[in-house]
Design a protein around this motif. Structure first.
Motif, short mmCIF file in Angstrom:
data_model
loop_
_atom_site.label_atom_id
_atom_site.label_comp_id
_atom_site.label_asym_id
_atom_site.label_seq_id
_atom_site.Cartn_x
_atom_site.Cartn_y
_atom_site.Cartn_z
N LEU A 110 18.15 11.03 35.53
CA LEU A 110 18.63 9.41 35.57
C LEU A 110 17.59 8.56 34.77
O LEU A 110 16.46 8.71 34.67
CB LEU A 110 18.14 9.31 37.34
N LEU A 111 18.54 7.57 34.39
CA LEU A 111 17.66 6.43 33.60
C LEU A 111 17.64 5.26 34.53
O LEU A 111 18.81 4.84 35.13
CB LEU A 111 18.53 6.31 32.31
N VAL A 112 16.47 4.74 34.80
CA VAL A 112 16.49 3.86 35.83
C VAL A 112 15.69 2.67 35.30
O VAL A 112 14.55 2.63 34.64
CB VAL A 112 15.30 4.15 36.83
N GLY A 113 16.36 1.35 35.12
CA GLY A 113 15.86 0.28 34.58
C GLY A 113 15.92 -0.88 35.42
O GLY A 113 16.73 -1.20 36.22
N PHE A 114 14.69 -1.83 35.10
CA PHE A 114 14.83 -3.29 35.98
C PHE A 114 14.76 -4.26 34.93
O PHE A 114 14.04 -4.11 33.88
CB PHE A 114 13.66 -3.05 36.73
N SER A 115 15.80 -5.29 35.13
CA SER A 115 15.41 -6.68 34.20
C SER A 115 15.71 -6.34 32.85
O SER A 115 16.72 -5.72 32.46
CB SER A 115 14.17 -7.21 34.67
N ALA A 116 14.78 -6.43 32.12
CA ALA A 116 14.88 -6.30 30.52
C ALA A 116 15.04 -4.79 30.23
O ALA A 116 15.76 -4.24 29.61
CB ALA A 116 13.63 -6.78 29.74
N GLY A 117 14.27 -3.83 31.26
CA GLY A 117 14.37 -2.67 30.86
C GLY A 117 15.89 -1.89 31.44
O GLY A 117 16.27 -0.77 30.88
N GLY A 118 16.58 -2.74 32.12
CA GLY A 118 17.79 -2.51 32.57
C GLY A 118 18.82 -2.55 31.05
O GLY A 118 19.98 -1.89 30.97
N GLN A 119 18.58 -3.48 30.44
CA GLN A 119 19.15 -3.59 29.00
C GLN A 119 19.08 -2.23 28.19
O GLN A 119 20.09 -1.67 27.48
CB GLN A 119 19.03 -4.75 28.38
N ILE A 120 17.74 -1.82 28.10
CA ILE A 120 17.45 -0.53 27.52
C ILE A 120 18.33 0.61 28.12
O ILE A 120 18.89 1.42 27.18
CB ILE A 120 15.97 -0.27 27.40
N VAL A 121 18.36 0.60 29.26
CA VAL A 121 19.26 1.83 30.18
C VAL A 121 20.72 1.66 29.32
O VAL A 121 21.22 2.73 29.28
CB VAL A 121 18.64 1.78 31.30
N THR A 122 21.21 0.40 29.76
CA THR A 122 22.78 0.36 29.63
C THR A 122 23.25 0.40 28.10
O THR A 122 23.92 1.12 27.82
CB THR A 122 23.09 -0.86 30.15
N ASN A 123 21.85 -0.13 27.15
CA ASN A 123 22.33 0.31 25.77
C ASN A 123 22.32 1.57 25.57
O ASN A 123 23.28 2.35 24.75
CB ASN A 123 21.21 -0.46 25.02
#
Length: 274
Positions: A110-123
C-alpha cells in the motif's frame, strides 16, 4: 521496532523508518503480511512527524508492516521531482530483497500519502504503473507493484489551489509531467481510498474531487469520503496526533476515516474479513 535504513538512488542517500512486525514463533507456517509505505506531508519543506510514526503504529496494530519514506524535499536548490518518485521506486524494489527476511506479502503493498505526500503517491500511481512513463522516470526494472493507494487531504494538482505560487510550482518540479497527477491516470492505475474535509483551507477539496473524477472516468475502483468540517493536516484526528495544549487536530467525526479505510482494505482483500 523502529529501525532506520539508508538506501541510495543516483548517488544520493535517503532514509526509511521501518516498522517490521516480528515473526510469531508459535506458528509453524510462514505468515506474510501486507506492507504500507507512508509518505508524510509537510509542503515539500519538511516531513511531518504527525503523519509518520503514529500512522505506522496504527498499521502495525492491524497486522500491516509499515515504512516511512523520507523523500527529497525542496532544499539546497533541489526539486522534489523526479527524485521523490525515484526514491519510492527504489524502496519498492528493495522490498523484494528483504521479502523473505521480514515476511512481506509483495502482492499487498500500500502507498499511503498525506497532503504533499499524497501527490507523490498519486503521481506514482499514475506514472509508475504505466510502462511507458515509468521508463521515462526510472530506468531500472520495477520488481514490485502497489496493490492500492490511500491518500488523506492530498495535493493532486499543483495548479488547483496549493501552493498557489507559480515559482514554487516550478521549484517543486520543472517538468510539468508531475504537476497534475490526475491527468496521467491510466487503466493500469491502482484502486484508491481518498479522504478530506470540505473546509480544508490549505489544500482545496477540489483536489480530491479531481482525482476521484478521473478514477471514475477510467472505471477504476475507489472510495471517497468527504467530511463536513475540519482543518488541514488532521492525521488520525485523535489524541494521538493532537498538538499539546490544544485541540485543533482533534475531530471525532473525521477520525472515523481509519475504520472506514480498514473496512475498504477488507473489501479489496488486502485484509481478511475476520
Amino acid at each position: 521496532m523502529l529501525d532506520r535504513k539508508t538506501l541510495t538512488f543516483d548517488g544520493t542517500d535517503f532514509q526509511l523508518d521501518t516498522y517490521f512486525l516480528d515473526k510469531i514463533g508459535d506458528f509453524d507456517k510462514v505468515v506474510n503480511h501486507p506492507l504500507a509505505i507512508i509518505i508524510p506531508g509537510g509542503g515539500f519543506n519538511f516531513h511531518s512527524d504527525r503523519e509518520a510514526q503514529p500512522i505506522a503504529m496504527k498499521f502495525a496494530s492491524e497486522g500491516i508492516h509499515a515504512i516511512v519514506l523520507h523523500y527529497q524535499l525542496l532544499k539546497d536548490g533541489k526539486s522534489v521531482y523526479p527524485a521523490a518518485v525515484q526514491q519510492l521506486a527504489t524502496t519498492m524494489n528493495w522490498l523484494k530483497e528483504v521479502q523473505a527476511e521480514h515476511q512481506i506479502d509483495l502482492d499487498k503493498i500500500l502507498l499511503v500519502g498525506f497532503s504533499a505526500g499524497g501527490q507523490i503517491v498519486t503521481n506514482y500511481n499514475s506514472l509508475m504503473t504505466n510502462p511507458d512513463t515509468a521508463k521515462e522516470v526510472f530506468k531500472d526494472k520495477l520488481n514490485v507493484t502497489p496493490r492500492a493507494v490511500i491518500v488523506g487531504y492530498p495535493v493532486i494538482d499543483l495548479e488547483a489551489g496549493w501552493p498557489g505560487d507559480d515559482e514554487k510550482i516550478k521549484q517543486i518540479s520543472p517538468n510539468k509531467l508531475f504537476w497534475h497527477s490526475q491527468d496521467t491516470v491510466t487503466k493500469n492505475s491502482k484502486p484508491a481510498f481518498i479522504w478530506q474535509t470540505i473546509t480544508d483551507q490549505t489544500v482545496p477539496v477540489r483536489n480530491s474531487l479531481l482525482y476521484a473524477s478521473k478514477l471514475e472516468e477510467m472505471n477504476l475502483p475507489f472510495e471517497l469520503h468527504l467530511f463536513s468540517s475540519g482543518r488541514h493536516g488532521l492525521s488520525l484526528a485523535t489524541y494521538q496526533t493532537q498538538e499539546p495544549g490544544g485541540d485543533k487536530y482533534l475531530n471525532d467525526q473525521v477520525s472515523k476515516w481509519w475504520s472506514l479505510c480498514m473496512n475498504w482494505l477488507k473489501e479489496i482483500k488486502v485484509l481478511p474479513i475476520n
